[in-house]
Scaffold this active site. Structure first.
Site, mmCIF file in Angstrom:
data_model
loop_
_atom_site.group_PDB
_atom_site.id
_atom_site.type_symbol
_atom_site.label_atom_id
_atom_site.label_comp_id
_atom_site.label_asym_id
_atom_site.label_seq_id
_atom_site.Cartn_x
_atom_site.Cartn_y
_atom_site.Cartn_z
ATOM 1 N N CYS A 2 0.830 -1.214 0.000
ATOM 2 C CA CYS A 2 0.000 0.000 0.000
ATOM 3 C C CYS A 2 0.866 1.266 0.000
ATOM 4 C CB CYS A 2 -0.958 0.116 1.185
ATOM 5 S SG CYS A 2 -2.128 -1.255 1.252
ATOM 6 N N GLY A 28 0.395 -0.354 -4.941
ATOM 7 C CA GLY A 28 -0.919 -0.983 -4.848
ATOM 8 C C GLY A 28 -1.787 -0.625 -6.030
ATOM 9 N N ASN A 102 -0.555 1.710 6.004
ATOM 10 C CA ASN A 102 0.316 0.770 5.293
ATOM 11 C C ASN A 102 1.023 -0.108 6.313
ATOM 12 O OD1 ASN A 102 3.543 1.057 3.640
ATOM 13 N ND2 ASN A 102 2.055 -0.557 3.460
ATOM 14 N N GLY A 103 0.813 -1.409 6.191
ATOM 15 C CA GLY A 103 1.490 -2.315 7.104
ATOM 16 C C GLY A 103 0.685 -3.568 7.309
ATOM 17 N N CYS A 238 12.185 -2.815 6.450
ATOM 18 C CA CYS A 238 11.878 -3.940 5.556
ATOM 19 C C CYS A 238 12.928 -4.030 4.449
ATOM 20 C CB CYS A 238 10.497 -3.721 4.941
ATOM 21 S SG CYS A 238 10.129 -4.827 3.578
ATOM 22 N N TYR A 244 12.963 -4.813 -3.933
ATOM 23 C CA TYR A 244 11.961 -4.799 -4.985
ATOM 24 C C TYR A 244 10.937 -3.689 -4.860
ATOM 25 C CZ TYR A 244 7.680 -6.149 -7.470
ATOM 26 O OH TYR A 244 6.563 -6.138 -8.261
ATOM 27 N N SER A 285 12.049 -4.467 -12.874
ATOM 28 C CA SER A 285 12.544 -4.661 -11.508
ATOM 29 C C SER A 285 14.038 -4.974 -11.459
ATOM 30 C CB SER A 285 11.743 -5.758 -10.818
ATOM 31 O OG SER A 285 11.721 -6.919 -11.620
ATOM 32 N N ASP A 347 17.556 -10.154 -12.391
ATOM 33 C CA ASP A 347 16.262 -9.779 -11.819
ATOM 34 C C ASP A 347 16.435 -9.509 -10.323
ATOM 35 O OD1 ASP A 347 13.613 -9.121 -11.757
ATOM 36 O OD2 ASP A 347 12.843 -11.119 -12.233
ATOM 37 N N ASP A 348 15.397 -8.946 -9.735
ATOM 38 C CA ASP A 348 15.514 -8.577 -8.316
ATOM 39 C C ASP A 348 15.303 -9.767 -7.386
ATOM 40 O OD1 ASP A 348 12.669 -8.303 -9.230
ATOM 41 O OD2 ASP A 348 12.395 -8.138 -7.073
ATOM 42 N N CYS A 384 6.049 -13.430 4.592
ATOM 43 C CA CYS A 384 6.111 -12.145 5.289
ATOM 44 C C CYS A 384 4.813 -11.966 6.072
ATOM 45 C CB CYS A 384 6.260 -10.996 4.287
ATOM 46 S SG CYS A 384 6.291 -9.399 5.114
ATOM 47 N N CYS A 435 14.644 -5.743 8.811
ATOM 48 C CA CYS A 435 13.818 -6.948 8.917
ATOM 49 C C CYS A 435 14.204 -7.851 7.752
ATOM 50 C CB CYS A 435 12.325 -6.616 8.846
ATOM 51 S SG CYS A 435 11.329 -8.143 8.821
ATOM 52 N N CYS A 438 11.829 -12.586 5.424
ATOM 53 C CA CYS A 438 11.582 -13.402 4.221
ATOM 54 C C CYS A 438 12.842 -14.131 3.752
ATOM 55 C CB CYS A 438 11.000 -12.537 3.103
ATOM 56 S SG CYS A 438 12.047 -11.131 2.640
HETATM 57 P P1 AMP Z 1 7.808 -15.360 -9.371
HETATM 58 O O1 AMP Z 1 7.443 -15.464 -10.790
HETATM 59 O O2 AMP Z 1 6.711 -15.836 -8.462
HETATM 60 O O3 AMP Z 1 9.126 -15.956 -9.037
HETATM 61 O O4 AMP Z 1 7.890 -13.798 -9.049
HETATM 62 C C1 AMP Z 1 9.094 -13.134 -9.147
HETATM 63 C C2 AMP Z 1 8.888 -11.792 -9.775
HETATM 64 O O5 AMP Z 1 7.820 -11.071 -9.143
HETATM 65 C C3 AMP Z 1 10.157 -10.989 -9.597
HETATM 66 O O6 AMP Z 1 10.630 -10.706 -10.885
HETATM 67 C C4 AMP Z 1 9.759 -9.725 -8.861
HETATM 68 O O7 AMP Z 1 10.092 -8.617 -9.645
HETATM 69 C C5 AMP Z 1 8.269 -9.824 -8.653
HETATM 70 N N1 AMP Z 1 7.898 -9.811 -7.223
HETATM 71 C C6 AMP Z 1 8.587 -10.258 -6.183
HETATM 72 N N2 AMP Z 1 7.884 -10.132 -5.038
HETATM 73 C C7 AMP Z 1 6.716 -9.566 -5.354
HETATM 74 C C8 AMP Z 1 5.567 -9.163 -4.606
HETATM 75 N N3 AMP Z 1 5.497 -9.335 -3.297
HETATM 76 N N4 AMP Z 1 4.534 -8.621 -5.297
HETATM 77 C C9 AMP Z 1 4.608 -8.448 -6.622
HETATM 78 N N5 AMP Z 1 5.652 -8.826 -7.368
HETATM 79 C C10 AMP Z 1 6.706 -9.366 -6.754
#
Ligand code: AMP
Length: 478
Positions: A2, A28, A102-103, A238, A244, A285, A347-348, A384, A435, A438
């Site tokens: 959020c 969000g 938010n939280g 966090c 991300y 990302s 990727d992140d 989380c 924190c 995760c």
């Molecule tokens: P996945 O396909 O489930 O492995 O999702 C990984 C991708 O989702 C990564 O490339 C992130 O950029 C993105 N991501 C990671 N965490 C979240 C989150 N909590 N909400 C939305 N996107 C996320």
């Protein structure tokens, strides 16, 4: 997750709130809302969907007043229901309240049950309404909102950044360990608080600083003041905001998130060097991490994937099949950059593994000779409970599998996640003050069934009060 914003200004605030929410849209996409106050009346409008879908010029015009709060919602607790949209507005003894939150509270269910046993009714399933009841419970006794917020900090357990508008005064406070971000800045003629500094940038304002953990701001037409009302023996920012969630152009705790992510990219190369023809981000990302990797390694930065910016977030699609189709719709491989090449894909994070598997597949179908995946976070192994929408342990690909198995599962030539040490170093905040739930399964607060990393957080209610700024805004305030 959020995004929240509160503004006190000299003129109308509805358009400013609207643009600020636009800047926070990444936090969000489920719903958006604005509540305003013009000195005697209260106005509100909210709805399901993106900011651009919810508001029209007409309803922004009808949101009159020089004070207001706004919210974009990404559900963590509380179902995808119209009544869960925020700000949460209510009247109590002729006072008008609007709360943007938010939280995520870990004791929301207990508090709700306690209130219900006293005969209180709830109209939503959100934590926000629990916060509202907690505030009103004390406000009813003392008639003083500051006391009610102090009471709140005693009672609430979890993460909370809250912006409360009470009869045209903005109160903004952050939980004692500062899990979710919140910052204060100037607008042209006033002041604002927001989840991220990009909202302040968007309005042409100046970031003053972060709201400190346990701190309460009171913003009126005359200026603002801050009170440190809770002091914990640690912080718990966090870590996923840095990985991300926050926008790369936001400044958190004095640091540009983009620069932190570039440092992560450089560490990824140092930890797992590779010979390759190009470094490509998974857009968007992975972009700043990939830039850091490319600069540091000397391997050319060249995009292997183009993003269709009009598809929304794949993560919010409910079924696995739908999510997979959405990834294909969202990203198109640039075959001319890929064919016969050794590609480093950055990727992140990997959550369920769907995105990485699909993208590595696309690279291979496009003729890549090798696909080396580099990830700007350690393996995500635990859920989380404090505000980020993460799946259960069973769904997290890394929760039960070592990196090698994940590498095989996504069919990459090699896979490396940045180490926690390098990540913490890039962020520049001590590990004990982040924190990392995760990534480690150890949480800064005690959570039923999970292990708690540290001593219990004790906080003392201090009384220091400081006048920090007055209208017109002094851009060098604080
Ligand atoms: P996945 O396909 O489930 O492995 O999702 C990984 C991708 O989702 C990564 O490339 C992130 O950029 C993105 N991501 C990671 N965490 C979240 C989150 N909590 N909400 C939305 N996107 C996320």
């Amino acid at each position: 997750m959020c995004g929240i914003v509160g503004i006190v200004d000299a003129g109308g605030v509805s358009h400013s709130l609207y643009y600020a929410l636009f800047a926070l849209q990444h936090r969000g996409q489920e719903s958006a809302g604005i509540s305003t106050w013009d000195g005697s009346s209260f106005y509100k409008y909210k709805g399901m969907g993106l900011v651009s879908e919810v508001f029209s010029e007409q309803n922004l015009k009808e949101l009159k007043g020089h004070v207001g709060v706004g919210h974009v919602r990404y559900p963590t607790t509380g179902a995808n229901l119209p009544e869960n949209t925020q700000p949460f507005n209510f009247r109590f003894q002729d006072h008008h309240f609007a709360i943007a939150y938010n939280g995520n509270l870990v004791n929301a269910a207990d508090l709700r049950t306690e209130f219900e046993l006293q005969g209180e009714i709830f109209s939503t399933t959100t934590d926000t309404e629990v916060v509202a009841s907690t505030i009103v419970d004390e406000f009813r006794r003392s008639g003083k909102i500051e006391e009610a917020i102090i009471h709140c900090m005693h009672v609430l357990r979890g993460s909370y950044s809250v912006i409360l508008m009470l009869d045209g005064i903005i109160y903004a406070f952050r939980d004692p360990v500062g899990i979710k971000p919140l910052c204060i800045g100037t607008t042209e003629k006033g002041f604002m608080v927001a989840s991220e500094s990009v909202a302040i940038d968007t309005l042409g304002g100046t970031l003053i600083r972060d709201v400190q953990p346990g701190e309460l701001f009171r913003i009126t037409e005359k200026g603002f003041e801050a009170m440190q009302i809770a002091v914990a023996d640690r912080r718990a920012h966090c870590i996923f905001e840095y990985i991300y969630f926050a926008r790369a152009d936001s400044v958190i705790e004095g640091k540009l998130v983009y620069d932190i992510r570039r440092k992560i990219g450089a560490s990824l190369y140092d930890e797992a060097p590779v010979k390759a023809d190009l470094v490509s981000p998974v857009p968007d990302s992975g972009t700043s991490v990939a830039v850091g990797f490319a600069h540091h390694s000397g391997i050319p930065y060249l995009e292997a994937l183009m993003k269709n910016r009009y598809t929304g977030r794949t993560f919010i699609k409910p079924s696995r099949e739908e999510r997979e189709r959405a990834v294909r719709l969202k990203l198109n491989p640039i075959i001319g950059h890929i064919k016969g090449k050794k590609v480093v894909l950055v990727d992140d994070s990997i959550v369920r593994g769907t995105t990485s598997r699909r993208i590595v597949g696309m690279m291979k179908e496009s003729g890549a000779a090798e696909v080396h995946v580099r990830i700007g976070s350690p393996q995500i192994i635990a859920p989380c409970y404090l505000g980020v929408d993460m799946p259960t342990r069973e769904e997290l690909i890394a929760s039960t599998r070592p990196v090698d198995e994940v590498k095989d599962s996504i069919a990459a030539t090699s896979l490396h996640h940045v180490s926690l040490e390098a990540l913490v170093k890039a962020i520049g905040i001590d590990r004990e003050n982040l924190c990392t739930g995760c990534l480690t399964g150890k949480y800064p607060l005690s959570i039923e069934g999970e292990s708690c990393l540290s001593r219990n957080i004790d906080f003392v209610i201090g009384s220091y009060q400081a006048k920090l700024g007055s209208f017109p805004p002094d851009k060098t305030a604080a």
